[in-house]
Write a protein that holds these residues in place. Sequence first.
Motif, PDB file in Angstrom:
ATOM      1  N   UNK A  19     -50.699  39.773  18.094  1.00 26.23           N
ATOM      2  CA  UNK A  19     -50.349  40.979  18.014  1.00 26.23           C
ATOM      3  C   UNK A  19     -49.983  40.872  15.999  1.00 26.23           C
ATOM      4  N   UNK A  20     -49.691  40.460  15.713  1.00 23.42           N
ATOM      5  CA  UNK A  20     -49.240  40.330  13.663  1.00 23.42           C
ATOM      6  C   UNK A  20     -51.229  40.136  13.583  1.00 23.42           C
ATOM      7  N   UNK A  21     -52.271  39.129  13.831  1.00 21.04           N
ATOM      8  CA  UNK A  21     -52.824  39.225  12.692  1.00 21.04           C
ATOM      9  C   UNK A  21     -54.206  40.128  13.991  1.00 21.04           C
ATOM     10  N   UNK A  60     -42.246  42.035  10.634  1.00 24.22           N
ATOM     11  CA  UNK A  60     -43.705  41.446  10.405  1.00 24.22           C
ATOM     12  C   UNK A  60     -44.784  42.235  10.227  1.00 24.22           C
ATOM     13  N   UNK A  61     -44.616  43.342  10.855  1.00 22.55           N
ATOM     14  CA  UNK A  61     -45.914  44.274  11.641  1.00 22.55           C
ATOM     15  C   UNK A  61     -45.885  44.704   9.644  1.00 22.55           C
ATOM     16  N   UNK A 156     -47.769  53.011  10.529  1.00 22.57           N
ATOM     17  CA  UNK A 156     -47.620  51.957  11.323  1.00 22.57           C
ATOM     18  C   UNK A 156     -46.084  52.434  12.369  1.00 22.57           C
ATOM     19  N   UNK A 157     -47.155  52.675  14.040  1.00 23.37           N
ATOM     20  CA  UNK A 157     -46.000  53.382  15.359  1.00 23.37           C
ATOM     21  C   UNK A 157     -45.773  52.532  15.844  1.00 23.37           C
ATOM     22  N   UNK A 158     -44.617  52.057  16.706  1.00 21.81           N
ATOM     23  CA  UNK A 158     -43.991  51.834  17.950  1.00 21.81           C
ATOM     24  C   UNK A 158     -44.471  53.172  18.900  1.00 21.81           C
ATOM     25  N   UNK A 159     -45.745  52.907  20.659  1.00 19.22           N
ATOM     26  CA  UNK A 159     -46.130  53.850  20.893  1.00 19.22           C
ATOM     27  C   UNK A 159     -44.558  53.426  22.472  1.00 19.22           C
TER      28      UNK A 159
END
Length: 374
Positions: A19-21, A60-61, A156-159
């Motif tokens: 998920x980071x890449x 890290x994101x 940059x959002x956490x849904x």
Amino acid sequence: MAAKVWTMDRRSLSADTGFVPQTGTLFDAAGFDKLIKPGDLVAVKIHCGEWNNTAYLRPVYARMVVDKIKELGARPFVTDTCTMTYSPYASRSIAPDLMATAERNGFNSGTLGVPFIAADGFAGTDDIRVPLPEGYILQEAYIAKAIALADVLIVLTHFKGHPMGVIGGSIKNLGIGCQSKRGKFNVHMGRHPEYGFPNQVEFHPENVPEDFLDIIPHACPHGAYSRSNGTAEWDREKCDGCLGCMGTMVNSGAWEMNGENFRAFNAACADGALAVNKILDGKIGYLNLGLDVSPHCDCVAHADIPLTSHLGVYASHDPVAIDMACLDKATELPGMLGSGAEDWGVHGPGDHKFAKASALMPDAGVTEEIQLNT
């Protein structure tokens, strides 16, 4: 023309598809590099998570996004804003608290490679007013100054779910997360003659908890509460709707609400998002990470079982389109066993999960679509 949303397989089967890449790959695929020029100041708006919350996005994101921006010769910084409320348990009400909480949750210059700052200053009052004559319910908004003065904004959002917003995606990250304290106050309908809390609440003093009675002299900055004959009295004229007591009053049944405030809040949240777009002149890129899809916001001090499995990572230039894509995927997927979705019987594929399992008022007509429709 329909707005485009980029995504990848929600599985992660290799080092290149983690998920980071994926976050970096989608940054490139969406062409966010075209928004950014060398030397630009680029705000990366995140939610740093409340004290003891565990569902917020890992730092890290943000680091991946920061590194992408640095490669373009720009100057990124990571930022969040102070909360509106001065409640007894809030850990982000002023910048020193916000930054201490952010550091505890892993957001600091060591992990990010850039500064983490409070976008609205020491007390949440540094802002820029944006006239909004085209607003659905708001006629003005107050945007946190560090965001308003940035050249470019990457959201940059956490849904996930949200007690008042039902869903918390990019629209909410703009419409609440990028507002200063008085901006948040407006979005929450503070002192609105019709939709404000003092005009929307039926008060049941017999339900006020005993421990609240004991702290009444310190419970309200405006002295709206007093104690008489062992019960609480609430002066609606003194209440400005700061929400500092909301959790206690709602959970105990002392405040009985009808949902009108929440519906107005959701419409105003979309207005606030529009104001950010106006002041940034559209130079905004959106990344939604539908991971650890908790039923409530990262602003609560805990995190329950996710409502669904991972939705995946998404990128877009349109906050409505990206939130809709995430909501569609959450509706399509089965709910997680043992989660709030199962509690409410909305764990089947095709069930609308947030409207029941996330909403503070699940039977008051506060739907998943109000922000999107507005």
